[in-house]
Design a protein around this motif. Structure first.
Motif, PDB file in Angstrom:
ATOM      1  N   THR A 187     -52.000 -46.772 -15.981  1.00 19.92           N
ATOM      2  CA  THR A 187     -51.304 -46.798 -14.570  1.00 19.92           C
ATOM      3  C   THR A 187     -49.825 -47.108 -14.917  1.00 19.92           C
ATOM      4  OG1 THR A 187     -53.479 -47.339 -13.571  1.00 19.92           O
ATOM      5  CG2 THR A 187     -51.505 -47.910 -12.458  1.00 19.92           C
ATOM      6  N   LEU A 188     -49.615 -48.237 -15.526  1.00 19.04           N
ATOM      7  CA  LEU A 188     -48.104 -48.564 -15.589  1.00 19.04           C
ATOM      8  C   LEU A 188     -47.437 -47.737 -16.356  1.00 19.04           C
ATOM      9  CD1 LEU A 188     -48.472 -52.468 -15.891  1.00 19.04           C
ATOM     10  CD2 LEU A 188     -48.011 -50.961 -13.879  1.00 19.04           C
ATOM     11  N   ASP A 189     -47.885 -47.280 -17.467  1.00 17.73           N
ATOM     12  CA  ASP A 189     -47.365 -46.033 -18.185  1.00 17.73           C
ATOM     13  C   ASP A 189     -46.721 -45.027 -17.121  1.00 17.73           C
ATOM     14  OD1 ASP A 189     -47.460 -47.321 -20.474  1.00 17.73           O
ATOM     15  OD2 ASP A 189     -49.381 -45.892 -21.179  1.00 17.73           O
ATOM     16  N   ARG A 190     -47.463 -44.565 -16.284  1.00 17.93           N
ATOM     17  CA  ARG A 190     -47.254 -43.687 -15.401  1.00 17.93           C
ATOM     18  C   ARG A 190     -46.252 -43.860 -14.309  1.00 17.93           C
ATOM     19  NH1 ARG A 190     -52.020 -40.097 -12.551  1.00 17.93           N
ATOM     20  NH2 ARG A 190     -50.739 -38.647 -11.222  1.00 17.93           N
ATOM     21  N   HIS A 191     -46.536 -45.135 -13.708  1.00 18.43           N
ATOM     22  CA  HIS A 191     -45.891 -45.521 -12.436  1.00 18.43           C
ATOM     23  C   HIS A 191     -44.721 -46.209 -12.658  1.00 18.43           C
ATOM     24  CE1 HIS A 191     -48.585 -42.967 -10.097  1.00 18.43           C
ATOM     25  NE2 HIS A 191     -49.453 -43.667 -10.828  1.00 18.43           N
ATOM     26  N   ALA A 192     -44.640 -47.279 -13.840  1.00 14.77           N
ATOM     27  CA  ALA A 192     -43.650 -48.076 -13.991  1.00 14.77           C
ATOM     28  C   ALA A 192     -42.661 -47.782 -15.150  1.00 14.77           C
ATOM     29  CB  ALA A 192     -44.177 -49.362 -14.329  1.00 14.77           C
ATOM     30  N   ASP A 193     -43.199 -47.907 -16.360  1.00 12.53           N
ATOM     31  CA  ASP A 193     -42.665 -47.221 -17.549  1.00 12.53           C
ATOM     32  C   ASP A 193     -41.982 -45.931 -17.240  1.00 12.53           C
ATOM     33  OD1 ASP A 193     -43.349 -49.715 -18.886  1.00 12.53           O
ATOM     34  OD2 ASP A 193     -43.949 -48.681 -20.527  1.00 12.53           O
ATOM     35  N   GLY A 194     -42.651 -45.127 -16.921  1.00 12.67           N
ATOM     36  CA  GLY A 194     -42.340 -43.702 -16.494  1.00 12.67           C
ATOM     37  C   GLY A 194     -41.211 -43.539 -15.534  1.00 12.67           C
ATOM     38  N   GLN A 195     -40.992 -44.571 -14.865  1.00 15.10           N
ATOM     39  CA  GLN A 195     -39.791 -44.475 -13.857  1.00 15.10           C
ATOM     40  C   GLN A 195     -38.951 -45.496 -14.098  1.00 15.10           C
ATOM     41  OE1 GLN A 195     -40.409 -41.922 -11.649  1.00 15.10           O
ATOM     42  NE2 GLN A 195     -42.406 -41.829 -12.590  1.00 15.10           N
ATOM     43  N   GLY A 196     -38.879 -46.306 -15.278  1.00 13.36           N
ATOM     44  CA  GLY A 196     -38.014 -47.374 -15.693  1.00 13.36           C
ATOM     45  C   GLY A 196     -38.153 -48.283 -14.863  1.00 13.36           C
ATOM     46  N   VAL A 197     -39.196 -48.723 -14.340  1.00 16.97           N
ATOM     47  CA  VAL A 197     -39.430 -50.160 -13.654  1.00 16.97           C
ATOM     48  C   VAL A 197     -40.165 -50.948 -14.367  1.00 16.97           C
ATOM     49  CG1 VAL A 197     -40.575 -51.209 -11.612  1.00 16.97           C
ATOM     50  CG2 VAL A 197     -39.689 -48.757 -11.631  1.00 16.97           C
ATOM     51  N   PRO A 198     -39.630 -52.269 -14.788  1.00 10.42           N
ATOM     52  CA  PRO A 198     -40.252 -53.293 -15.422  1.00 10.42           C
ATOM     53  C   PRO A 198     -41.505 -53.612 -14.865  1.00 10.42           C
ATOM     54  CG  PRO A 198     -37.926 -54.001 -14.948  1.00 10.42           C
ATOM     55  CD  PRO A 198     -38.043 -52.761 -14.010  1.00 10.42           C
ATOM     56  N   SER A 199     -42.523 -53.851 -15.673  1.00 14.89           N
ATOM     57  CA  SER A 199     -44.050 -54.271 -15.062  1.00 14.89           C
ATOM     58  C   SER A 199     -44.642 -55.056 -16.543  1.00 14.89           C
ATOM     59  CB  SER A 199     -44.515 -53.045 -15.040  1.00 14.89           C
ATOM     60  OG  SER A 199     -44.631 -52.307 -16.294  1.00 14.89           O
ATOM     61  N   LEU A 200     -45.997 -55.573 -15.820  1.00 13.85           N
ATOM     62  CA  LEU A 200     -46.855 -56.113 -16.678  1.00 13.85           C
ATOM     63  C   LEU A 200     -48.058 -56.096 -16.106  1.00 13.85           C
ATOM     64  CD1 LEU A 200     -47.379 -59.258 -15.604  1.00 13.85           C
ATOM     65  CD2 LEU A 200     -44.967 -59.637 -16.227  1.00 13.85           C
ATOM     66  N   SER A 201     -49.037 -56.028 -17.008  1.00 11.23           N
ATOM     67  CA  SER A 201     -50.504 -55.992 -16.448  1.00 11.23           C
ATOM     68  C   SER A 201     -50.937 -57.441 -17.000  1.00 11.23           C
ATOM     69  CB  SER A 201     -51.205 -55.057 -17.226  1.00 11.23           C
ATOM     70  OG  SER A 201     -52.559 -55.205 -16.666  1.00 11.23           O
ATOM     71  N   VAL A 202     -51.543 -58.261 -15.577  1.00 11.61           N
ATOM     72  CA  VAL A 202     -52.357 -59.648 -16.202  1.00 11.61           C
ATOM     73  C   VAL A 202     -53.755 -59.203 -16.248  1.00 11.61           C
ATOM     74  CG1 VAL A 202     -52.269 -61.854 -15.274  1.00 11.61           C
ATOM     75  CG2 VAL A 202     -50.120 -60.520 -14.804  1.00 11.61           C
ATOM     76  N   GLU A 203     -54.263 -60.015 -17.427  1.00 15.59           N
ATOM     77  CA  GLU A 203     -55.831 -59.992 -17.209  1.00 15.59           C
ATOM     78  C   GLU A 203     -55.896 -61.710 -17.211  1.00 15.59           C
ATOM     79  OE1 GLU A 203     -58.434 -57.901 -18.334  1.00 15.59           O
ATOM     80  OE2 GLU A 203     -57.301 -56.105 -18.573  1.00 15.59           O
ATOM     81  N   VAL A 204     -56.929 -61.937 -16.313  1.00 14.67           N
ATOM     82  CA  VAL A 204     -57.481 -63.404 -16.073  1.00 14.67           C
ATOM     83  C   VAL A 204     -59.076 -63.348 -16.620  1.00 14.67           C
ATOM     84  CG1 VAL A 204     -57.710 -65.196 -14.541  1.00 14.67           C
ATOM     85  CG2 VAL A 204     -55.650 -63.568 -14.198  1.00 14.67           C
TER      86      VAL A 204
END
Length: 241
Positions: A187-204
């Motif tokens: 999801t983040l590869d597509r919508h964040a990295d792919g758009q140049g937006v900083p992102s992270l995924s949190v696993e709790v």
């Protein structure tokens, strides 16, 4: 059934996502009900935690509305595990020979279209995806010693700040654990990295957010972490100018 649940928020510089928020199954797909209370059916606690963060931070959020045993929204549309026939040792008979194109059209494509449209409209400065993980897989393996994990793809700007912040609070935090975001970060590869937006995924760890009290505690922890990430990114941006 709508493929995405939109939560409003005035702070559009932040977007929260939760792919595995729901255990819902449409009436025409026969998933055994007892599986839907397990981690194979839903990221336990992740949906309530995302909703709590959306309220606390006044930030928009998009949550999936279908169980990942129907279709996994956190997979590319051509991924072999998109419609799982076996999940953590559980056979999913209803998915054997399932109409892949139909499920993509009903659930996967509309969910990702909703995220795409939101990112295009608001151009957020940070995207945070919320997940949960089991203390140990049902099929065995080593116990997972982390309370939380931070996952990321090519862009690690936000993740590095988040990991440092959580560890400074004494929280056992995995770096690319319990699995690597370089392997699975669809999801983040597509919508964040792919758009140049900083992102992270949190696993709790899901037993820490399985009730209201746990969600409240972790909402506070992650709200502070997100603030630290945003401040750190802003300082890095200012230094680069």
């Amino acid at each position: 059934m709508s493929a995405a649940d939109h939560l409003p928020g005035t702070d559009t510089g932040l977007l929260l996502l939760c792919d595995h928020a729901s255990a819902r199954v449409p009436d025409d797909i026969a998933i055994p009900p007892h599986l839907l209370a397990l981690h194979v059916g839903v990221d336990i606690g992740a949906g309530p935690l995302t909703r709590a963060l959306s309220v606390r931070l006044d930030a928009p959020a998009i949550l999936g509305t279908v169980s990942r045993l129907v279709i996994d929204l956190h997979r590319q549309s051509d991924h072999p595990g998109l419609i799982p026939e076996l999940s953590d040792g559980h056979a999913i008979a209803a998915n054997a020979g399932a109409d892949r194109a139909d499920r993509i059209a009903r659930f996967h494509a509309p969910y990702h279209r909703a995220i795409r449209d939101q990112v295009r409209r608001d151009r957020p400065k940070l995207i945070v995806a919320i997940h949960s993980f089991t203390p140990r897989l049902e099929t065995g393996g080593e116990p997972r010693p982390w309370d939380a994990g931070i996952l990321y793809g090519r862009d690690d700007r936000a993740a590095r700040i988040a990991i440092d912040h959580l560890r400074a609070q004494g929280i056992p935090t995995g770096d690319q654990q319990p699995y690597s975001g370089r392997v699975l970060n669809a999801t983040l590869d597509r919508h964040a990295d792919g758009q140049g937006v900083p992102s992270l995924s949190v696993e709790v760890r899901n037993d820490l957010i399985a009730d209201v009290e746990g969600v409240t505690v972790w909402c506070g922890i992650l709200a502070d972490m997100i603030a630290a990430v945003r401040n750190g990114l802003a300082l890095e941006g200012a230094a680069a100018q």
